[in-house]
Design a protein around this motif. Structure first.
Motif, PDB file in Angstrom:
ATOM      1  N   ASN A   1      -8.804  90.578  93.336  1.00 42.85           N
ATOM      2  CA  ASN A   1      -8.821  91.971  92.882  1.00 42.85           C
ATOM      3  C   ASN A   1     -10.252  92.395  92.726  1.00 42.85           C
ATOM      4  O   ASN A   1     -11.051  91.633  92.228  1.00 42.85           O
ATOM      5  N   PRO A   2     -10.628  93.537  92.958  1.00 40.50           N
ATOM      6  CA  PRO A   2      -9.881  94.559  93.702  1.00 40.50           C
ATOM      7  C   PRO A   2     -10.396  94.676  95.134  1.00 40.50           C
ATOM      8  O   PRO A   2     -11.308  95.438  95.423  1.00 40.50           O
ATOM      9  N   HIS A   3      -9.872  93.855  95.986  1.00 43.35           N
ATOM     10  CA  HIS A   3     -10.224  93.868  97.400  1.00 43.35           C
ATOM     11  C   HIS A   3      -8.967  94.132  98.221  1.00 43.35           C
ATOM     12  O   HIS A   3      -7.853  94.016  97.729  1.00 43.35           O
ATOM     13  N   THR A   4      -9.165  94.456  99.462  1.00 42.06           N
ATOM     14  CA  THR A   4      -8.026  94.695 100.331  1.00 42.06           C
ATOM     15  C   THR A   4      -7.334  93.375 100.629  1.00 42.06           C
ATOM     16  O   THR A   4      -7.973  92.321 100.583  1.00 42.06           O
TER      17      THR A   4
ATOM     18  N   ALA B   1      -6.634 101.348  90.920  1.00 47.15           N
ATOM     19  CA  ALA B   1      -6.702 101.270  89.451  1.00 47.15           C
ATOM     20  C   ALA B   1      -5.700 100.230  88.939  1.00 47.15           C
ATOM     21  O   ALA B   1      -5.983  99.514  87.971  1.00 47.15           O
ATOM     22  N   GLY B   2      -4.545 100.131  89.579  1.00 46.37           N
ATOM     23  CA  GLY B   2      -3.559  99.119  89.221  1.00 46.37           C
ATOM     24  C   GLY B   2      -4.079  97.709  89.468  1.00 46.37           C
ATOM     25  O   GLY B   2      -3.834  96.799  88.674  1.00 46.37           O
ATOM     26  N   LEU B   3      -4.818  97.525  90.572  1.00 44.71           N
ATOM     27  CA  LEU B   3      -5.424  96.223  90.848  1.00 44.71           C
ATOM     28  C   LEU B   3      -6.406  95.832  89.751  1.00 44.71           C
ATOM     29  O   LEU B   3      -6.412  94.703  89.275  1.00 44.71           O
ATOM     30  N   VAL B   4      -7.244  96.781  89.361  1.00 43.81           N
ATOM     31  CA  VAL B   4      -8.225  96.507  88.310  1.00 43.81           C
ATOM     32  C   VAL B   4      -7.513  96.183  87.002  1.00 43.81           C
ATOM     33  O   VAL B   4      -7.862  95.226  86.310  1.00 43.81           O
ATOM     34  N   TYR B   5      -6.480  96.960  86.682  1.00 41.20           N
ATOM     35  CA  TYR B   5      -5.744  96.706  85.445  1.00 41.20           C
ATOM     36  C   TYR B   5      -5.034  95.351  85.476  1.00 41.20           C
ATOM     37  O   TYR B   5      -4.997  94.644  84.459  1.00 41.20           O
ATOM     38  N   SER B   6      -4.505  94.960  86.626  1.00 42.07           N
ATOM     39  CA  SER B   6      -3.822  93.658  86.696  1.00 42.07           C
ATOM     40  C   SER B   6      -4.812  92.520  86.448  1.00 42.07           C
ATOM     41  O   SER B   6      -4.481  91.534  85.787  1.00 42.07           O
ATOM     42  N   MET B   7      -6.041  92.672  86.947  1.00 42.31           N
ATOM     43  CA  MET B   7      -7.059  91.660  86.692  1.00 42.31           C
ATOM     44  C   MET B   7      -7.457  91.663  85.217  1.00 42.31           C
ATOM     45  O   MET B   7      -7.580  90.609  84.592  1.00 42.31           O
ATOM     46  N   ASP B   8      -7.652  92.843  84.649  1.00 42.07           N
ATOM     47  CA  ASP B   8      -7.979  92.943  83.224  1.00 42.07           C
ATOM     48  C   ASP B   8      -6.907  92.289  82.363  1.00 42.07           C
ATOM     49  O   ASP B   8      -7.204  91.579  81.405  1.00 42.07           O
TER      50      ASP B   8
END
Length: 101
Positions: free
Chosen positions: A43-46, A70-77
């Motif tokens: 995250n957050p890469h393709t 934004a969902g990718l960033v939140y999943s990592m957070d």
């Protein structure tokens, strides 16, 4: 020979798998020895693929790609939070250095 392949995890977001394994390592770690743990999330890469749970919380973002990003960033957070909770539960957090690159 690799015996620990998670064959049943096909279709599971890799962030979940990486975080689960990190938590397992933390829970099994001998507290008398140092632990070096590197989490290299994709995250957050393709490709921009993320569970709906993390996308839905960003419905205020109109652009579909930005909403998924934004969902990718939140999943990592969320995953980092779960790891810090596991560290705290083992009383390891106060002696931990977390670096984001």
């Amino acid at each position: 020979v690799v015996n620990d392949i998670m064959w049943g995890a096909n279709g599971t977001h890799n962030t979940y798998i990486f975080t689960e394994e990190a938590i397992n390592v933390i829970e099994a770690h001998d507290l008398e020895t140092p632990l070096f743990l590197v989490m290299s999330y994709a995250n957050p890469h393709t490709p921009i693929q993320v569970p709906d749970l993390f996308v839905e919380r960003n419905n205020n973002i109109e652009n579909k790609i930005r909403r998924k990003y934004a969902g990718l960033v939140y999943s990592m957070d969320s995953s980092v939070e779960n790891i810090t909770v596991a560290l705290a539960a083992r009383n390891m957090l106060d002696n931990t250095l977390i670096i984001f690159l």
